[in-house]
Design an enzyme around this catalytic site. Structure first.
Site: not given
Ligand code: AGP
Length: 608
Positions: A481, A2, A488, A75, A27, A504, A101-102, A603, A485
């Site tokens: 992961e 928020c 991407e 938020w 934010r 393998h 906010n919180g 996103k 990271k």
């Molecule tokens: C991860 O860094 C990516 N942005 C992507 O893999 C993300 O985790 C995936 O698209 C799932 O998104 P969500 O958690 O909003 O469902």
């Protein structure tokens, strides 16, 4: 998160509030509102949606005349994004108005107490409790009422408050959620963050925890919780506006990496009560938990990676079989469900098309569903039978970090709770693991202190073309992961491999100086992974190892070692991921890429 703005001075307040709130849009929010003293009473306008709605409703603020006011972008955490749940919230005669906010962790207990005294609530929010509690304690002295409320409220808050009896004053209070005050040439301010008021002043006061501020058009006075006046020095802000939106961080991703201790704490603490795990929103009785015969964890990308970790935790602790599925696969493979199945959908945005479709597929088969979601009121949150929110706050960078970490926490809590209810672990193990969970925020904070060392190492790999991440068990899940990271946001090809799989096929790709990142946090698998490290090292690889403090044996098989603080083996992902996030961030930064908005990515993937 928020956003709060307050102004009192010679100018009309509403346009200044709208301008300030617009500088806090980064934010993330889903509703907004303002309250302005119009010379007679406090007038309010609030609405779901973006600031533009509020601007149109108030004709740029002109329909809200007055020289003092508070504004808010919400938020959602408690209560979906609706007009009624938008801030400000107020007492019965609107003579006390508050923005917040919180998270008020004990808001249900306080709400029941106030309802017992005849107070009536109109919203689902935790914030409304504050307005009525201030009303309950207000006997003509705002400072006294605020101080009393602070003693009762648990959780995090930054507050802006108007008292109709004191139109020449605005009050602000802070505990854990950031809040500043600012001294302008023709008025004074409060705000959640510097950008909101940087246009009007560079002289700000950073409000400390449990401090109260009384703001008039000519003065700022600061008090502690016991109403004793405290002296504070102002700070001169030298940032430019764009930098300040990220609170001085160059990219949102780094800011969000650094917000992880708080995000983990905000997700964990409200569910730890009296040495037990209490997840009210789970909506499952102990009998229903005992009846769970199989769990599916379904997600995409990083959220899927948290499920791979959670499989080890659920199966290791609660002894419940777990199947982890990519949502894009799950939704088309006509899964065969047995009675007692629970499907858990993990999603930061709560809008990922494949994950939403997977949820609907499970529901169409009559299976119980649980969402683990960061965005309140999102589609998955609304459509799952129950939802366990991660309180990471809005995540702006495309590459997830703090949401990922809170998704792990949510699944640890579930697995531990299920294990305890099903008597798979005894109380001493349960308490010891709760203790380890509570240490994680500080341990993450400690690891964030390594950033210079990791940045230095990352700069050696800006031109590299291939990186391999290897591990066994939970270390394999961490590898997934770490690899995602890196690729991407740096566009470097990377793969994650179960270390035992190298021989393998993949080991044929290892050449002189190929970087191999080995995750070595699972004690009972140390020796196996060490031999895999030696295998690639003898073929020319440069091995970076991430292992537990004290595991010096690794140094014989690695060229560069990052040590992690001690924690329970089930929780090491939460620590090991930190240096991997920083490594990827600094490689991307060093290559001059847009870390927050990597090419081709969104996103939230709301399309198939
Ligand atoms: C991860 O860094 C990516 N942005 C992507 O893999 C993300 O985790 C995936 O698209 C799932 O998104 P969500 O958690 O909003 O469902």
């Amino acid at each position: 998160m928020c956003g709060i703005v307050g102004y009192i001075g010679e100018q009309q307040a509403a346009p200044i509030l709208l301008d300030g709130l617009s500088k806090l849009e980064y934010r993330g929010y889903d509703s907004a509102g303002m309250a302005v003293y119009n010379g007679k009473e406090i007038d309010m306008v609030k609405s779901m949606g973006k600031l533009k709605v509020l601007e149109e409703m108030t004709h740029g603020g002109s329909t809200l005349p007055g020289f003092s006011g508070i504004g808010h972008t919400r938020w959602a955490t408690h209560g979906s994004p609706t007009d009624v749940n938008a801030h400000p919230h107020y007492n019965k005669d609107s003579s006390i108005v508050v923005v917040h906010n919180g998270i008020i962790e004990n808001y249900m207990k306080l709400r029941r107490k106030l309802e017992g005294k005849g107070y009536q609530f109109v919203s689902e929010t935790d914030t409304e409790v504050l307005a009525h509690l201030l009303d309950y304690y207000y006997k003509g002295d705002p400072l006294d009422a605020i101080s009393k409320v602070m003693y009762w409220v648990e959780g995090s808050y930054a507050l802006g408050i108007l008292f109709q009896d004191f139109p020449g004053e605005i009050y602000a209070v802070r505990k854990d959620s950031p809040l500043i005050a600012g001294q302008g040439k023709d008025g004074n301010f409060i705000a959640s963050d510097v950008p909101a008021i940087l246009k009007y002043t560079r002289d700000v006061y950073f409000i400390e925890n449990q401090e109260i501020v009384k703001v008039t058009k000519d003065s700022l006075n600061f008090y502690n919780i016991d109403k004793e006046e405290v002296q504070k020095e102002s700070s001169r802000i030298e940032w430019d506006i764009s930098a300040a939106e990220k609170e001085g961080y160059e990219y949102f991703m780094l800011k969000e990496i650094y917000e992880q201790p708080k995000a983990v704490m905000d997700t964990l603490h409200p569910r730890l009560k009296d040495q037990d795990i209490v997840i009210e929103e789970l909506g499952m009785t102990d009998e229903e938990i005992l009846a769970v015969s199989k769990i599916y964890i379904v997600a995409c990308g990083s959220a899927y990676h948290t499920g791979v970790t959670a499989k080890y935790v659920f199966e290791g602790l609660a002894r419940i079989p777990v199947e982890v599925d990519l949502a894009s696969e799950f939704r088309y493979r006509r899964p065969i469900f047995q009675p007692g199945t629970l499907v858990i959908i993990v999603s930061q945005s709560g809008e990922t098309a494949d994950s939403l479709a997977a949820l609907r597929e499970a529901k169409s088969c009559g299976v119980r569903t649980l969402g683990i979601v960061n965005v309140v009121g999102s589609s998955i949150a609304r459509e799952a039978d129950n939802v366990l929110y991660t309180w990471a706050g809005p995540e702006i960078a495309v590459a997830t970090t703090k949401a990922y970490s809170t998704q792990l926490i949510a699944q640890y809590l579930l697995a531990l709770k299920f294990a305890k209810v099903r008597n798979e672990i005894d109380d001493s193990q349960f308490q010891s693991m709760l203790y380890d969970l509570e240490k994680l925020p500080d341990q993450i904070e400690f690891l964030l202190g390594n950033k210079e060392k990791i940045q230095h190492f990352a700069n050696r790999y800006l031109a590299t073309e291939h990186v391999f991440f290897i591990g066994r068990g939970i270390d394999y899940a961490i590898s997934l992961e770490g690899s995602l990271k890196l690729k991407e946001i740096s566009y470097i090809h990377s793969e994650a491999y179960a270390a035992g799989e190298l021989k393998h096929g993949t080991i044929s790709l290892i050449e002189q100086d190929t970087l191999v990142v080995a995750l070595v946090t699972q004690k009972e698998l140390y020796k196996k992974t060490l031999s895999n490290m030696q295998e690639v090292r003898t073929r020319g690889a440069f091995v970076m190892a991430v292992t537990n403090a004290g595991n010096k044996e690794v140094e014989k098989s690695a060229d560069y070692v990052i040590y992690l603080p001690e924690t329970n083996p089930y929780f090491t992902n939460s620590l090991a991921v930190i240096p991997l996030q920083l490594f990827s961030y600094y490689v991307s930064l060093g290559k001059g890429l847009d870390v927050d908005k990597p090419r081709n990515l969104a996103k939230s993937v709301t399309v198939e």
